[in-house]
Design an enzyme around this catalytic site. Structure first.
Site: not given
Length: 714
Positions: A372, A712, A471
């Site tokens: 990530d 994450d 989003k």
């Protein structure tokens, strides 16, 4: 029991009850995607209702068909058989044969003068075999207990509604269609479809690895089932609120049950196991070959030409000595001790908790790391360094003078925010929220905007948290009193209004107007749109994360002070909004990342970035940390029209170029496309969801990679 057999049994009961049960059994629910159904469709599909739940007849038929709500233990070998297998695996069989033959050289082959050291040697070999087998058995037994821990995830009892009565039943007696009541602190007893949610939040970390609790809803979701917010899964925990849900799957059919099944049925050997097995085969072959050569030499040469040189007993002992000297009896123990020392070092020096020694082994076999960006490659210390208001770029510095448009932008950023400001002595500290929330609050403080006062001036009526699918996040606010308080900014009409923040491409598409620097609302035109997108792209190319912020004043005649907002069905508009601007957030890379990546590359370990950020930001950060080193970065759409990827036929080396792929691109991927994409030496995956991340890991594993995931939800 099969459904046909069950019907036969029920028909034998005769009378109205038998006919009623057969009718129910002929239409048992089997819904593939319950999260996509509306609430009314859920009741119809599962033959239940929130007021009455299932009847006793329904429960009898469904329990007979679906079985109890429990995780069935996998078909396992008896413990004595497991021990027996470990005892004779590897070099164990060779040691056992050597023990028997050595004892035979004591008696009867050693008669009339049996040598006591032959007996002693046979006992030593037998002891070594027992110790080695016991040690291996203990390690395997400890590993098998991990799967048994899943059983503790099932609660003992659950609150249900059956035959119009709320009652407490054993969780194992839940069945498909049961109406279950859940509340804060309770474990989820099965896979449930939510039909009513009151501030319900659930911790899905046991299933998905995501540390943040998920705010639940009851409306339908058009996404993957594990990403849906209208589902509760077996083994997860309710951390806040309460709700009502319908059981959709039980026992091994639950998502957790499938994971347990996969883990229990995993029989593939790890690379270290395969390497040790190869060594065992080679050593065993050499030992037998040498022993056979010695035996033939004694039988056809020494015994013939020198009959008094060696007795049969001595000859056998020599062969046994040759066999035993080949066996590395301490190999299993040495391997285990070595892994244990590495695990201890990982824990002490790198703060890595190793729950199984096999994890250390797998870590050493990693060939690809999917990392990530935020908080892993970067410091997660976000700072707003610029903003775009009305198409004009502003640089943000401490104490700088903000235009009215910029103040309105930051005010909405403060209101649509999960972080809070608390007074710690004479200092103000920001707590809670993610990195973006904290950056917006810090910017408001640095600019002297007074975020604490702003939060006092407005109530938060409703909120929709950020989702990797949508989003964006939004809040619905109103002034704290009938008359608008002086928040130092103004420009609020006094009624209810929506504030939204999120990915620029998702927020801007919902906007029909924009606010200029003087606070005037102007209709969106192509020139302003191009200026905003161009400026945002320029910020993104320098590694800045871009967040768009918008607002919408609601019609007071429709949205009165007593209006109840539904954040699940959305009984309010989210279009025709006013774009307040876009903020550029800097998140510098970690200092140690470049060195770590160089070490990975020197060890032939590939590192790919998998992030939810925009592709320009992801590529820029990739260049800064060393994931991207080539000047030209290819895009997926450049190759699709003429199918150029068919021309690539690299087998043993990667295409020495860089590639960026978005989540939208992944939806179009075929197996041939994956073959092409993963041949690139440097890859960045942008705007991805957890569903995309799972697909990336799966496809890499299909192509022979041992994949490690960091960040994450890893």
């Amino acid at each position: 029991m099969e459904l046909v057999e069950m019907k036969t049994v029920l028909q034998q009961k005769g009378g109205k009850q038998g006919r009623r049960l057969v009718e129910i059994g002929s239409s048992l629910p089997d819904v593939a995607e319950p999260h996509k159904l509306t609430i009314d469709e859920v009741f119809v599909a599962y033959g239940t209702s929130p007021e009455s739940g299932l009847t006793n007849d329904d429960i009898s038929v469904r329990l007979a068909h679906y079985g109890p709500n429990s995780l069935k233990p996998s078909k396992d070998k008896p413990i004595w058989l497991k021990y027996f297998i470990e005892l004779f695996s590897g070099f164990g069989l060779l040691l056992f044969i050597s023990t028997i033959i050595t004892f035979l050289t004591y008696k009867p082959l050693g008669e009339p003068n049996p040598q006591i050291y032959n007996l002693a040697l046979s006992l030593v070999l037998f002891t070594v075999m027992i110790l080695q087998g016991s040690f291996n058995f203990y390690q395997e037994y400890q590993a098998s207990n991990v799967l048994k821990s899943f059983k503790n995830m099932l609660p003992l009892q659950s609150q249900v509604i059956r035959s119009q009565v709320q009652q407490l039943v054993s969780a194992s007696q839940l069945t498909v269609g049961d109406v279950v009541l859940v509340s804060a602190g309770s474990k989820v007893p099965a896979d449930l479809r939510i039909i009513d949610s009151k501030n319900l939040k659930v911790d899905n970390s046991a299933l998905t690895g995501e540390s943040e609790p998920v705010r639940c809803m009851s409306g339908p979701c058009d996404c993957a089932i594990l990403e849906s917010r209208n589902m509760l899964f077996l083994g997860t925990s309710v951390v806040e609120g309460s709700g009502v849900a319908v059981v959709v799957t039980v026992g091994d059919r639950c998502e957790m049950g499938r994971i347990v099944g996969v883990a229990a049925n995993t029989t593939h050997r790890t690379p270290l196991n395969l390497e040790i097995l190869r060594v065992v085969y080679i050593i065993t072959f050499l030992a037998i070959l040498t022993g056979t050569t010695v035996t033939l030499g004694w039988n056809f040469w020494l015994k013939v030409d020198h009959p008094d040189y060696m007795t049969t007993s001595s000859a056998v002992m020599n062969v046994i000595g040759v066999l035993v000297v080949y066996i590395p009896e301490g190999l299993p123990i040495a391997v285990t001790v070595g892994l244990a020392l590495i695990a201890k070092r990982l824990c002490k020096e790198y703060n890595v908790m190793v729950t199984r020694l096999g994890t250390v082994e797998t870590l050493g076999c990693v060939s690809l790391i999917a990392s990530d960006k935020t908080g892993t490659l970067t410091q997660n210390k976000m700072t707003i360094t610029g903003m775009i208001v009305g198409g004009v770029v502003h640089s943000i510095q401490d104490g700088c003078q903000l235009t009215l448009g910029a103040k309105c932008l930051l005010r909405s950023g403060v209101l649509c925010n999960a972080s809070k400001i608390v007074q710690n002595g004479q200092k103000q500290e920001i707590i809670g929220g993610n990195g973006v929330d904290v950056a917006l609050m810090q910017c408001a403080l640095r600019s002297g905007l007074g975020p604490v006062h702003i939060l006092e001036c407005y109530y938060n009526l409703a909120e929709v948290p950020f989702s990797s699918t949508t989003k964006y996040a939004l809040t619905i606010n109103c002034p704290a009193t009938d008359s608008v308080l002086d928040d130092g900014i103004g420009n609020i009409k006094g009624g209810h209004f929506i504030t939204m923040k999120g990915a620029p491409e998702r927020v801007i598409e919902k906007c029909s107007h924009f606010m200029d620097n003087d606070g005037n609302i102007v209709e969106m035109n192509q020139e302003i749109y191009q200026n905003i997108t161009k400026s945002a792209a320029e910020f993104g190319e320098t590694g800045h994360r871009m967040i768009a912020i918008a607002m919408l004043d609601l019609d007071p005649e429709i949205f009165s002070p007593s209006y109840e907002y539904d954040t699940e069905e959305f009984n309010f508009p989210t279009s025709e909004m006013v774009l307040l601007g876009v903020v550029a957030i800097s998140d510098p890379p970690r200092k140690e990342v470049n060195g770590a990546l160089r070490e990975c590359k020197s060890a032939k370990v590939r590192v790919v970035m998998v992030t939810g950020d925009h592709h320009t930001t992801a590529v820029a950060i990739g260049r800064q940390v060393g994931i991207i080193t080539h000047d030209q970065v290819d895009k997926f759409e450049n190759f699709i029209p003429d199918n150029n990827f068919r021309k690539f036929n690299y087998r043993n080396e990667y295409l020495r170029q860089s590639l960026v792929i978005t989540g939208e691109d992944l939806r179009k991927f075929t197996q041939e496309t994956w073959d092409w994409a993963l041949k690139y030496e440097e890859i960045v995956f942008a705007r991805t969801t957890p569903e995309h991340k799972l697909a990336i890991v799966t496809e890499c594993q299909k192509r022979g990679h041992t994949v490690a995931v960091t960040g994450d939800g890893a």
